[in-house]
Design a protein around this motif. Structure first.
Motif, PDB file in Angstrom:
ATOM      1  N   LYS A 117       6.178 -13.605   3.244  1.00  0.00           N
ATOM      2  CA  LYS A 117       5.524 -12.437   2.654  1.00  0.00           C
ATOM      3  C   LYS A 117       4.189 -12.776   1.999  1.00  0.00           C
ATOM      4  O   LYS A 117       3.391 -11.886   1.717  1.00  0.00           O
ATOM      5  CB  LYS A 117       6.460 -11.795   1.624  1.00  0.00           C
ATOM      6  CG  LYS A 117       7.828 -11.415   2.184  1.00  0.00           C
ATOM      7  CD  LYS A 117       7.705 -10.564   3.453  1.00  0.00           C
ATOM      8  CE  LYS A 117       9.069 -10.232   4.032  1.00  0.00           C
ATOM      9  NZ  LYS A 117       8.958  -9.508   5.334  1.00  0.00           N
ATOM     10  N   THR A 118       3.954 -14.068   1.755  1.00  0.00           N
ATOM     11  CA  THR A 118       2.684 -14.479   1.146  1.00  0.00           C
ATOM     12  C   THR A 118       1.579 -14.615   2.182  1.00  0.00           C
ATOM     13  O   THR A 118       0.426 -14.841   1.831  1.00  0.00           O
ATOM     14  CB  THR A 118       2.852 -15.823   0.423  1.00  0.00           C
ATOM     15  OG1 THR A 118       3.335 -16.805   1.361  1.00  0.00           O
ATOM     16  CG2 THR A 118       3.823 -15.701  -0.728  1.00  0.00           C
ATOM     17  N   VAL A 119       1.936 -14.476   3.478  1.00  0.00           N
ATOM     18  CA  VAL A 119       0.961 -14.667   4.556  1.00  0.00           C
ATOM     19  C   VAL A 119       0.601 -13.327   5.171  1.00  0.00           C
ATOM     20  O   VAL A 119       1.467 -12.522   5.516  1.00  0.00           O
ATOM     21  CB  VAL A 119       1.525 -15.602   5.645  1.00  0.00           C
ATOM     22  CG1 VAL A 119       0.587 -15.643   6.853  1.00  0.00           C
ATOM     23  CG2 VAL A 119       1.726 -16.994   5.084  1.00  0.00           C
ATOM     24  N   GLU A 120      -0.681 -13.075   5.321  1.00  0.00           N
ATOM     25  CA  GLU A 120      -1.176 -11.872   5.991  1.00  0.00           C
ATOM     26  C   GLU A 120      -2.349 -12.290   6.864  1.00  0.00           C
ATOM     27  O   GLU A 120      -3.488 -12.374   6.408  1.00  0.00           O
ATOM     28  CB  GLU A 120      -1.595 -10.802   4.984  1.00  0.00           C
ATOM     29  CG  GLU A 120      -1.951  -9.469   5.632  1.00  0.00           C
ATOM     30  CD  GLU A 120      -0.782  -8.855   6.384  1.00  0.00           C
ATOM     31  OE1 GLU A 120      -1.001  -8.372   7.509  1.00  0.00           O
ATOM     32  OE2 GLU A 120       0.338  -8.859   5.851  1.00  0.00           O
ATOM     33  N   VAL A 121      -2.036 -12.586   8.127  1.00  0.00           N
ATOM     34  CA  VAL A 121      -3.077 -13.022   9.056  1.00  0.00           C
ATOM     35  C   VAL A 121      -3.984 -11.846   9.374  1.00  0.00           C
ATOM     36  O   VAL A 121      -3.521 -10.735   9.657  1.00  0.00           O
ATOM     37  CB  VAL A 121      -2.450 -13.575  10.360  1.00  0.00           C
ATOM     38  CG1 VAL A 121      -3.529 -13.960  11.355  1.00  0.00           C
ATOM     39  CG2 VAL A 121      -1.575 -14.781  10.044  1.00  0.00           C
ATOM     40  N   LEU A 152      12.472   0.998  16.501  1.00  0.00           N
ATOM     41  CA  LEU A 152      12.215  -0.439  16.462  1.00  0.00           C
ATOM     42  C   LEU A 152      12.077  -0.895  15.015  1.00  0.00           C
ATOM     43  O   LEU A 152      11.459  -0.213  14.195  1.00  0.00           O
ATOM     44  CB  LEU A 152      10.935  -0.776  17.226  1.00  0.00           C
ATOM     45  CG  LEU A 152      10.980  -0.593  18.746  1.00  0.00           C
ATOM     46  CD1 LEU A 152       9.577  -0.754  19.350  1.00  0.00           C
ATOM     47  CD2 LEU A 152      11.936  -1.584  19.383  1.00  0.00           C
ATOM     48  N   SER A 153      12.630  -2.059  14.709  1.00  0.00           N
ATOM     49  CA  SER A 153      12.581  -2.596  13.351  1.00  0.00           C
ATOM     50  C   SER A 153      11.848  -3.935  13.335  1.00  0.00           C
ATOM     51  O   SER A 153      11.985  -4.732  14.262  1.00  0.00           O
ATOM     52  CB  SER A 153      14.004  -2.794  12.811  1.00  0.00           C
ATOM     53  OG  SER A 153      13.990  -3.500  11.592  1.00  0.00           O
ATOM     54  N   LYS A 154      11.093  -4.163  12.274  1.00  0.00           N
ATOM     55  CA  LYS A 154      10.439  -5.462  12.130  1.00  0.00           C
ATOM     56  C   LYS A 154      11.421  -6.525  11.659  1.00  0.00           C
ATOM     57  O   LYS A 154      11.093  -7.727  11.663  1.00  0.00           O
ATOM     58  CB  LYS A 154       9.252  -5.374  11.173  1.00  0.00           C
ATOM     59  CG  LYS A 154       9.616  -5.107   9.717  1.00  0.00           C
ATOM     60  CD  LYS A 154       8.356  -5.057   8.867  1.00  0.00           C
ATOM     61  CE  LYS A 154       8.699  -4.852   7.385  1.00  0.00           C
ATOM     62  NZ  LYS A 154       7.485  -4.827   6.539  1.00  0.00           N
ATOM     63  N   MET A 155      12.608  -6.098  11.206  1.00  0.00           N
ATOM     64  CA  MET A 155      13.668  -7.002  10.765  1.00  0.00           C
ATOM     65  C   MET A 155      13.151  -7.949   9.678  1.00  0.00           C
ATOM     66  O   MET A 155      12.619  -7.498   8.686  1.00  0.00           O
ATOM     67  CB  MET A 155      14.245  -7.734  11.979  1.00  0.00           C
ATOM     68  CG  MET A 155      14.811  -6.768  13.023  1.00  0.00           C
ATOM     69  SD  MET A 155      15.349  -7.525  14.559  1.00  0.00           S
ATOM     70  CE  MET A 155      16.829  -8.368  13.976  1.00  0.00           C
ATOM     71  N   THR A 156      13.258  -9.272   9.881  1.00  0.00           N
ATOM     72  CA  THR A 156      12.827 -10.205   8.837  1.00  0.00           C
ATOM     73  C   THR A 156      11.360 -10.585   8.963  1.00  0.00           C
ATOM     74  O   THR A 156      10.829 -11.274   8.096  1.00  0.00           O
ATOM     75  CB  THR A 156      13.670 -11.491   8.889  1.00  0.00           C
ATOM     76  OG1 THR A 156      13.520 -12.108  10.174  1.00  0.00           O
ATOM     77  CG2 THR A 156      15.134 -11.177   8.639  1.00  0.00           C
ATOM     78  N   ARG A 157      10.710 -10.148  10.035  1.00  0.00           N
ATOM     79  CA  ARG A 157       9.304 -10.491  10.237  1.00  0.00           C
ATOM     80  C   ARG A 157       8.408  -9.496   9.502  1.00  0.00           C
ATOM     81  O   ARG A 157       8.852  -8.456   9.006  1.00  0.00           O
ATOM     82  CB  ARG A 157       8.964 -10.498  11.727  1.00  0.00           C
ATOM     83  CG  ARG A 157       9.613 -11.643  12.499  1.00  0.00           C
ATOM     84  CD  ARG A 157       9.053 -11.713  13.898  1.00  0.00           C
ATOM     85  NE  ARG A 157       9.553 -12.879  14.629  1.00  0.00           N
ATOM     86  CZ  ARG A 157       9.100 -13.259  15.815  1.00  0.00           C
ATOM     87  NH1 ARG A 157       8.150 -12.580  16.413  1.00  0.00           N
ATOM     88  NH2 ARG A 157       9.601 -14.332  16.420  1.00  0.00           N
TER      89      ARG A 157
END
Length: 281
Positions: A117-121, A152-157
């Protein structure tokens, strides 16, 4: 000071080690394949667990990566080879620069697929459906049972992954290209698609954009969306759903027929589809 290449453990010391049992992948895989799968996992999901500092843009220092016990068999030359030979273009390896423009340390990141969650490319925003040839998500029959109802789900991503097309089933409206041009033009179309997919969900991208959903294009050609506030892209934005028939055919699912078919002026190349494993895409 310029760093020509990251520090490496002496080669004779590396050769004295057997491949680490902690590497991801099957023991039947060769060492390079297992290193690549482990690299994909660490850069997308496990950097913090491995105590590798990771920047908000997803980059980590190659020196930090190579100094961890998990990558004791990995050297810089092998890392370069993994990045160069990766057919999904999962990684971005580059030499960083100081504020004055002087080349500095080598850094690497995964192009997409993060759960940290700390990463936002930073990806390219898609503002119109015309910017991509199509948007299609591959899944399996078991997953479709819930996707049909909730979307559709992003799930854990951090994002839902959507491909720009299907390998070997590329549509080019009213144009003819040489084989080399086709290879270059459509190299990224099936990124984000699983090899095991037998259900293909076509997204009405323009309708979703009009409803306020945000879409981006990753550096390696995957369409990304975080979905709604709950992380879903609802079924109302599915324009058609197909199922695999045999090895190369497809047919619409009953109740999900649409108009995703090539026009007579379009050129269709090949007849097979492929996707990448979600852990490696």
């Amino acid at each position: 000071m310029m760093s020509e290449h990251p520090k490496q453990t002496k080669q004779k010391d590396r050769k004295s080690h057997q491949p680490s049992a902690k590497l991801r992948g099957s023991t039947r895989d060769d060492a390079k394949t297992r290193l690549s799968k482990t690299l994909s996992y660490v850069l997308r999901h496990g950097a913090e667990k491995e105590r590798i500092p990771i920047r908000p843009d997803g980059f980590v220092l190659v020196n930090d990566l190579l100094s961890t016990p998990k990558f004791r068999e990995l050297d810089f030359e092998t890392l370069q080879s993994i990045v160069k030979e990766d057919n999904k273009q999962r990684y971005h390896l580059v030499q960083d620069v100081d504020q004055d423009g002087t080349p500095s340390d080598w850094i690497i990141r995964a192009n997409q697929g993060h759960s940290l969650k700390t990463v936002e490319v930073e990806d390219k925003d898609i503002l119109s459906a015309e910017e991509v040839p199509m948007a299609v998500h591959g899944t399996n029959k078991k997953a479709w049972a819930s996707i049909e109802k909730q979307g559709l789900s992003k799930m854990t991503r951090n994002h839902i992954h959507i491909a720009q097309g299907l390998t070997g089933d590329t549509v080019i409206s009213g144009k003819l290209f040489t084989p080399l041009q086709l290879q270059r033009r459509f190299a990224n179309f099936n990124k984000g698609m699983r090899n095991s997919a037998d259900i293909f969900i076509y997204i009405d991208l323009q309708k979703a954009l009009g409803a306020g959903y945000k879409f981006q294009l990753s550096a390696n050609g995957v369409i990304l969306t975080a979905g709604n506030e709950k992380g879903f892209l609802p079924p109302e934005f599915f324009s058609q759903v197909e199922r695999r028939v045999g090895k190369s055919g497809r047919e619409p699912l009953p109740g999900w027929e649409g108009a995703i078919h090539p026009k007579s002026s379009e050129v269709v190349i090949g007849s097979t589809q492929s996707e990448s494993n979600p852990a490696d895409s």
